[in-house]
Design a protein around this motif. Structure first.
Motif, PDB file in Angstrom:
ATOM      1  N   LEU A  44     -22.757 -71.688 -34.669  1.00  0.00           N
ATOM      2  CA  LEU A  44     -22.114 -72.492 -33.650  1.00  0.00           C
ATOM      3  C   LEU A  44     -20.615 -72.545 -33.936  1.00  0.00           C
ATOM      4  CD1 LEU A  44     -24.601 -75.494 -33.428  1.00  0.00           C
ATOM      5  CD2 LEU A  44     -24.539 -73.416 -32.023  1.00  0.00           C
ATOM      6  N   ILE A  45     -19.815 -72.311 -32.921  1.00  0.00           N
ATOM      7  CA  ILE A  45     -18.372 -72.497 -33.050  1.00  0.00           C
ATOM      8  C   ILE A  45     -18.096 -73.883 -32.495  1.00  0.00           C
ATOM      9  CG2 ILE A  45     -16.071 -71.708 -32.393  1.00  0.00           C
ATOM     10  CD1 ILE A  45     -17.266 -68.882 -32.128  1.00  0.00           C
ATOM     11  N   LEU A  46     -17.631 -74.750 -33.382  1.00  0.00           N
ATOM     12  CA  LEU A  46     -17.445 -76.160 -33.035  1.00  0.00           C
ATOM     13  C   LEU A  46     -15.996 -76.572 -33.239  1.00  0.00           C
ATOM     14  CD1 LEU A  46     -20.625 -77.447 -34.910  1.00  0.00           C
ATOM     15  CD2 LEU A  46     -20.365 -77.231 -32.432  1.00  0.00           C
ATOM     16  N   ASP A  47     -15.506 -77.410 -32.344  1.00  0.00           N
ATOM     17  CA  ASP A  47     -14.150 -77.939 -32.449  1.00  0.00           C
ATOM     18  C   ASP A  47     -14.102 -79.017 -33.525  1.00  0.00           C
ATOM     19  OD1 ASP A  47     -13.226 -76.334 -30.331  1.00  0.00           O
ATOM     20  OD2 ASP A  47     -13.824 -77.837 -28.840  1.00  0.00           O
ATOM     21  N   GLY A  48     -12.899 -79.274 -34.024  1.00  0.00           N
ATOM     22  CA  GLY A  48     -12.703 -80.389 -34.945  1.00  0.00           C
ATOM     23  C   GLY A  48     -13.107 -80.111 -36.373  1.00  0.00           C
ATOM     24  N   ALA A  49     -12.809 -78.896 -36.867  1.00  0.00           N
ATOM     25  CA  ALA A  49     -13.135 -78.565 -38.264  1.00  0.00           C
ATOM     26  C   ALA A  49     -12.301 -79.417 -39.216  1.00  0.00           C
ATOM     27  CB  ALA A  49     -12.864 -77.087 -38.516  1.00  0.00           C
ATOM     28  N   VAL A  50     -12.943 -79.910 -40.263  1.00  0.00           N
ATOM     29  CA  VAL A  50     -12.272 -80.731 -41.283  1.00  0.00           C
ATOM     30  C   VAL A  50     -12.791 -80.343 -42.669  1.00  0.00           C
ATOM     31  CG1 VAL A  50     -11.826 -82.735 -39.782  1.00  0.00           C
ATOM     32  CG2 VAL A  50     -13.996 -82.579 -41.016  1.00  0.00           C
ATOM     33  N   ASN A  51     -12.012 -80.687 -43.675  1.00  0.00           N
ATOM     34  CA  ASN A  51     -12.414 -80.530 -45.084  1.00  0.00           C
ATOM     35  C   ASN A  51     -12.695 -79.078 -45.481  1.00  0.00           C
ATOM     36  OD1 ASN A  51     -12.322 -83.379 -45.382  1.00  0.00           O
ATOM     37  ND2 ASN A  51     -14.370 -83.524 -44.524  1.00  0.00           N
ATOM     38  N   LEU A  52     -12.085 -78.117 -44.794  1.00  0.00           N
ATOM     39  CA  LEU A  52     -12.237 -76.699 -45.121  1.00  0.00           C
ATOM     40  C   LEU A  52     -10.859 -76.106 -45.412  1.00  0.00           C
ATOM     41  CD1 LEU A  52     -14.729 -75.799 -42.267  1.00  0.00           C
ATOM     42  CD2 LEU A  52     -15.269 -75.781 -44.715  1.00  0.00           C
ATOM     43  N   ALA A  53     -10.848 -74.938 -46.047  1.00  0.00           N
ATOM     44  CA  ALA A  53      -9.578 -74.254 -46.305  1.00  0.00           C
ATOM     45  C   ALA A  53      -8.873 -74.024 -44.968  1.00  0.00           C
ATOM     46  CB  ALA A  53      -9.838 -72.929 -47.006  1.00  0.00           C
ATOM     47  N   PRO A  54      -7.571 -74.333 -44.880  1.00  0.00           N
ATOM     48  CA  PRO A  54      -6.842 -74.188 -43.610  1.00  0.00           C
ATOM     49  C   PRO A  54      -6.894 -72.761 -43.039  1.00  0.00           C
ATOM     50  CG  PRO A  54      -5.505 -75.360 -45.230  1.00  0.00           C
ATOM     51  CD  PRO A  54      -6.732 -74.887 -45.939  1.00  0.00           C
ATOM     52  N   ASN A  55      -6.910 -71.747 -43.915  1.00  0.00           N
ATOM     53  CA  ASN A  55      -6.940 -70.356 -43.435  1.00  0.00           C
ATOM     54  C   ASN A  55      -8.334 -69.920 -42.983  1.00  0.00           C
ATOM     55  OD1 ASN A  55      -7.760 -70.470 -46.135  1.00  0.00           O
ATOM     56  ND2 ASN A  55      -6.867 -68.492 -46.665  1.00  0.00           N
ATOM     57  N   LEU A  56      -9.279 -70.824 -43.024  1.00  0.00           N
ATOM     58  CA  LEU A  56     -10.635 -70.556 -42.550  1.00  0.00           C
ATOM     59  C   LEU A  56     -10.838 -71.085 -41.126  1.00  0.00           C
ATOM     60  CD1 LEU A  56     -13.324 -69.385 -43.544  1.00  0.00           C
ATOM     61  CD2 LEU A  56     -13.903 -71.633 -44.417  1.00  0.00           C
ATOM     62  N   ILE A  57      -9.997 -72.040 -40.770  1.00  0.00           N
ATOM     63  CA  ILE A  57     -10.116 -72.703 -39.468  1.00  0.00           C
ATOM     64  C   ILE A  57      -9.323 -71.912 -38.430  1.00  0.00           C
ATOM     65  CG2 ILE A  57      -9.638 -74.852 -38.216  1.00  0.00           C
ATOM     66  CD1 ILE A  57      -9.910 -76.294 -40.974  1.00  0.00           C
ATOM     67  N   ALA A  58      -9.930 -71.705 -37.262  1.00  0.00           N
ATOM     68  CA  ALA A  58      -9.257 -70.964 -36.183  1.00  0.00           C
ATOM     69  C   ALA A  58      -8.046 -71.752 -35.685  1.00  0.00           C
ATOM     70  CB  ALA A  58     -10.245 -70.728 -35.038  1.00  0.00           C
ATOM     71  N   GLU A  59      -7.155 -71.052 -35.002  1.00  0.00           N
ATOM     72  CA  GLU A  59      -5.933 -71.680 -34.487  1.00  0.00           C
ATOM     73  C   GLU A  59      -6.218 -72.876 -33.590  1.00  0.00           C
ATOM     74  OE1 GLU A  59      -3.307 -68.809 -32.694  1.00  0.00           O
ATOM     75  OE2 GLU A  59      -3.236 -67.603 -34.526  1.00  0.00           O
ATOM     76  N   ASP A  60      -7.345 -72.849 -32.876  1.00  0.00           N
ATOM     77  CA  ASP A  60      -7.681 -73.964 -31.977  1.00  0.00           C
ATOM     78  C   ASP A  60      -8.395 -75.113 -32.697  1.00  0.00           C
ATOM     79  OD1 ASP A  60     -10.249 -72.967 -32.401  1.00  0.00           O
ATOM     80  OD2 ASP A  60     -10.657 -72.534 -30.292  1.00  0.00           O
ATOM     81  N   GLY A  61      -8.493 -75.021 -34.037  1.00  0.00           N
ATOM     82  CA  GLY A  61      -9.113 -76.087 -34.823  1.00  0.00           C
ATOM     83  C   GLY A  61     -10.623 -75.996 -34.930  1.00  0.00           C
ATOM     84  N   SER A  62     -11.189 -74.874 -34.473  1.00  0.00           N
ATOM     85  CA  SER A  62     -12.649 -74.722 -34.511  1.00  0.00           C
ATOM     86  C   SER A  62     -13.090 -73.961 -35.762  1.00  0.00           C
ATOM     87  CB  SER A  62     -13.143 -74.001 -33.255  1.00  0.00           C
ATOM     88  OG  SER A  62     -12.683 -72.662 -33.246  1.00  0.00           O
ATOM     89  N   ILE A  63     -14.391 -74.027 -36.007  1.00  0.00           N
ATOM     90  CA  ILE A  63     -14.998 -73.297 -37.126  1.00  0.00           C
ATOM     91  C   ILE A  63     -16.354 -72.761 -36.682  1.00  0.00           C
ATOM     92  CG2 ILE A  63     -16.095 -75.372 -38.120  1.00  0.00           C
ATOM     93  CD1 ILE A  63     -14.637 -72.413 -40.138  1.00  0.00           C
ATOM     94  N   GLY A  64     -16.681 -71.549 -37.131  1.00  0.00           N
ATOM     95  CA  GLY A  64     -18.013 -70.993 -36.928  1.00  0.00           C
ATOM     96  C   GLY A  64     -18.861 -71.412 -38.117  1.00  0.00           C
TER      97      GLY A  64
END
Length: 189
Positions: A89-109
């Motif tokens: 799932l690609i979800l908005d509002g990624a937190v507590n992860l390495a910044p270079n892992l989070i997409a430009e729009d703030g989401s994470i797979g």
């Protein structure tokens, strides 16, 4: 080496900022501590992948998922309960992860793995683990250990022993993007 020792060694390497090669619920993956920006940078470098293309993370449980995503939409929980095939799932509002892992729009797979080895690895590591296919960017994903290129094998700090003998077909996960506004978009079936 038994599975328990294999997992202990993989965790030791990730705690020291290293990258591992490991079997997942889909294809073989390159992994590292998803909260360690230097380790994530090593993965991008090994894959020769542009860091604007975000990587996927694996976690072991609903609780762990909630540690890395702020405000998980209800539809995400419905999908997690309903799908049979591994689904990222690609979800908005990624937190507590390495910044270079989070997409430009703030989401994470991110995906909850149920496969025994990767689930136990995530459970014991107690953090999200990067999970990107064990290949150079643009080349076919390594379905089995025997498909992994020498360049990838030489580029990691530890290669897990488990499931090296497997020769059955594996496919990458389905990918579904869920926006906070309720929009559902299938990225990969």
């Amino acid at each position: 080496m038994n599975q328990e020792d294999d997992i202990k060694k993989a965790i030791e390497v990730m705690k020291q900022g290293g990258i591992i090669l490991y079997p997942t619920d889909t294809v073989w993956g390159i992994g590292c501590d998803a909260t360690n920006a230097e380790a994530v940078a090593k993965v991008y470098s090994l894959k020769r992948r542009d860091d604007s293309k975000a990587l996927i993370c694996l976690v072991d449980s609903d609780n762990r998922l909630q540690r890395y995503v702020h405000n998980i939409p209800d539809v995400a929980w419905q999908l997690i309960d309903a799908v049979e095939k591994p689904t990222t799932l690609i979800l908005d509002g990624a937190v507590n992860l390495a910044p270079n892992l989070i997409a430009e729009d703030g989401s994470i797979g991110i995906r909850i793995t149920k496969e025994p080895f990767s689930h136990e690895l995530c459970y014991r590591f107690q953090k999200a683990i990067v999970s990107t296919s064990a290949n150079i960017s643009g080349e076919p994903a390594a379905q089995n250990y025997c498909d992994i290129s020498q360049e990838i094998l030489d580029g990691v700090d530890y290669v897990c022993q488990s499931r090296r003998q497997g020769h059955k077909p594996h496919t990458p996960s389905s990918i579904i993007k869920l926006s906070v506004d309720g929009e559902v978009k299938i990225i990969r079936k």
